[in-house]
Write a protein that holds these residues in place. Structure first.
Motif, short mmCIF file in Angstrom:
data_model
loop_
_atom_site.label_atom_id
_atom_site.label_comp_id
_atom_site.label_asym_id
_atom_site.label_seq_id
_atom_site.Cartn_x
_atom_site.Cartn_y
_atom_site.Cartn_z
N ALA A 2 55.78 58.63 31.19
CA ALA A 2 55.41 58.30 32.56
C ALA A 2 54.65 56.98 32.59
O ALA A 2 53.94 56.62 31.65
CB ALA A 2 54.53 59.41 33.13
N LEU A 3 54.81 56.27 33.68
CA LEU A 3 54.08 55.02 33.85
C LEU A 3 52.62 55.31 34.13
O LEU A 3 52.27 56.32 34.74
CB LEU A 3 54.68 54.21 35.01
N LEU A 4 51.77 54.41 33.70
CA LEU A 4 50.34 54.56 33.93
C LEU A 4 50.04 54.35 35.40
O LEU A 4 50.50 53.39 36.01
CB LEU A 4 49.58 53.54 33.08
N ASP A 5 49.25 55.24 35.96
CA ASP A 5 48.83 55.12 37.35
C ASP A 5 47.56 54.27 37.39
O ASP A 5 46.50 54.72 36.95
CB ASP A 5 48.58 56.51 37.93
N ASN A 6 47.65 53.04 37.89
CA ASN A 6 46.52 52.12 37.91
C ASN A 6 45.39 52.57 38.83
O ASN A 6 44.30 52.04 38.76
CB ASN A 6 46.97 50.71 38.31
N ALA A 7 45.66 53.54 39.69
CA ALA A 7 44.64 54.01 40.63
C ALA A 7 43.91 55.25 40.12
O ALA A 7 42.93 55.67 40.71
CB ALA A 7 45.28 54.30 41.98
N LYS A 8 44.38 55.83 39.02
CA LYS A 8 43.75 57.05 38.49
C LYS A 8 42.48 56.69 37.73
O LYS A 8 42.46 55.80 36.90
CB LYS A 8 44.72 57.78 37.56
N ASP A 9 41.40 57.40 38.05
CA ASP A 9 40.11 57.15 37.42
C ASP A 9 40.09 57.76 36.02
O ASP A 9 40.10 58.98 35.87
CB ASP A 9 38.98 57.76 38.27
N VAL A 10 40.08 56.89 35.00
CA VAL A 10 40.16 57.36 33.62
C VAL A 10 39.16 56.71 32.67
O VAL A 10 38.94 57.20 31.57
CB VAL A 10 41.58 57.16 33.04
N TYR A 46 36.40 55.06 36.22
CA TYR A 46 37.00 53.96 36.98
C TYR A 46 38.46 53.80 36.61
O TYR A 46 38.89 54.14 35.51
CB TYR A 46 36.23 52.67 36.70
N SER A 47 39.22 53.27 37.55
CA SER A 47 40.65 53.05 37.35
C SER A 47 40.91 51.66 36.76
O SER A 47 40.01 50.81 36.73
CB SER A 47 41.39 53.19 38.68
N ILE A 48 42.13 51.44 36.35
CA ILE A 48 42.55 50.12 35.86
C ILE A 48 42.36 49.09 36.98
O ILE A 48 41.90 47.98 36.75
CB ILE A 48 44.01 50.14 35.39
N SER A 49 42.68 49.48 38.21
CA SER A 49 42.50 48.58 39.35
C SER A 49 41.03 48.24 39.54
O SER A 49 40.69 47.10 39.87
CB SER A 49 43.05 49.21 40.63
N ASP A 50 40.15 49.21 39.33
CA ASP A 50 38.71 48.97 39.45
C ASP A 50 38.22 47.97 38.40
O ASP A 50 37.30 47.19 38.65
CB ASP A 50 37.91 50.27 39.28
N VAL A 51 38.84 48.01 37.21
CA VAL A 51 38.41 47.12 36.13
C VAL A 51 38.55 45.66 36.56
O VAL A 51 37.70 44.82 36.23
CB VAL A 51 39.21 47.39 34.83
N LYS A 52 39.59 45.35 37.32
CA LYS A 52 39.78 43.97 37.79
C LYS A 52 38.62 43.53 38.68
O LYS A 52 38.10 42.43 38.55
CB LYS A 52 41.10 43.83 38.53
N MET A 53 38.19 44.42 39.56
CA MET A 53 37.07 44.09 40.44
C MET A 53 35.77 44.00 39.65
O MET A 53 34.95 43.11 39.87
CB MET A 53 36.95 45.11 41.57
N GLU A 84 45.61 44.82 51.24
CA GLU A 84 45.64 45.33 49.87
C GLU A 84 46.50 44.47 48.94
O GLU A 84 46.11 44.17 47.82
CB GLU A 84 46.13 46.78 49.86
N LYS A 85 47.66 44.04 49.42
CA LYS A 85 48.55 43.24 48.58
C LYS A 85 47.92 41.89 48.25
O LYS A 85 47.92 41.47 47.09
CB LYS A 85 49.90 43.02 49.26
N ASN A 86 47.37 41.20 49.24
CA ASN A 86 46.75 39.90 48.98
C ASN A 86 45.52 40.03 48.08
O ASN A 86 45.29 39.19 47.21
CB ASN A 86 46.36 39.20 50.29
N ARG A 87 44.75 41.09 48.27
CA ARG A 87 43.58 41.32 47.43
C ARG A 87 44.01 41.57 45.98
O ARG A 87 43.43 41.02 45.04
CB ARG A 87 42.76 42.49 47.97
N GLU A 95 42.21 37.49 37.14
CA GLU A 95 42.35 38.06 35.80
C GLU A 95 43.01 37.07 34.85
O GLU A 95 42.56 36.89 33.70
CB GLU A 95 43.16 39.36 35.86
N GLN A 96 44.04 36.38 35.31
CA GLN A 96 44.71 35.37 34.48
C GLN A 96 43.75 34.24 34.11
O GLN A 96 43.71 33.78 32.97
CB GLN A 96 45.92 34.80 35.21
N LYS A 97 42.95 33.80 35.08
CA LYS A 97 41.99 32.73 34.81
C LYS A 97 40.91 33.19 33.84
O LYS A 97 40.49 32.44 32.96
CB LYS A 97 41.37 32.23 36.11
#
Length: 112
Positions: A2-10, A46-53, A84-87, A95-97
């Protein structure tokens, strides 16, 4: 597989601190000041998405030396003026920078 769910708090803060080469206490301070994504559960994962913030917050505080009120204002602007998409696109760009800066000393960052 299964693909990793970036919104799941892990991820706990200790793992995120290791990823960002930051101190757990520093991330807890950001959390205490309300700079990290709000978590309702007592586990505070925290989720993978949270890590970016969180990485963005850490960059603003540690490299750009922006205080907590300034960071709150920036986060508020991101949340209220971007969909959400632009954010997500913006945080991916950040993240790239940050990846490019990861091997650069903090004193050299301003030159780039």
């Amino acid at each position: 597989m299964a693909l990793l769910d970036n919104a799941k708090d892990v991820l706990p803060l200790s793992s995120i601190a290791e990823l960002l080469t930051a101190k757990v206490r520093t991330l807890k301070m950001y959390e205490d000041k309300g700079l990290l994504p709000h978590k309702k559960s007592s586990k505070k994962l925290y989720s993978i998405s949270d890590v970016k913030m969180i990485a963005f917050v850490h960059y603003l505080a540690s490299v750009k030396k922006i205080n907590a009120n300034g960071i709150k204002y920036i986060i508020e602007m991101l949340e209220s003026n971007m969909d959400e998409k632009n954010r997500t696109d913006f945080l991916n760009l950040i993240e790239q920078k940050l990846e490019k800066l990861s091997g650069v000393d903090v004193t050299d960052v301003e030159v780039i």
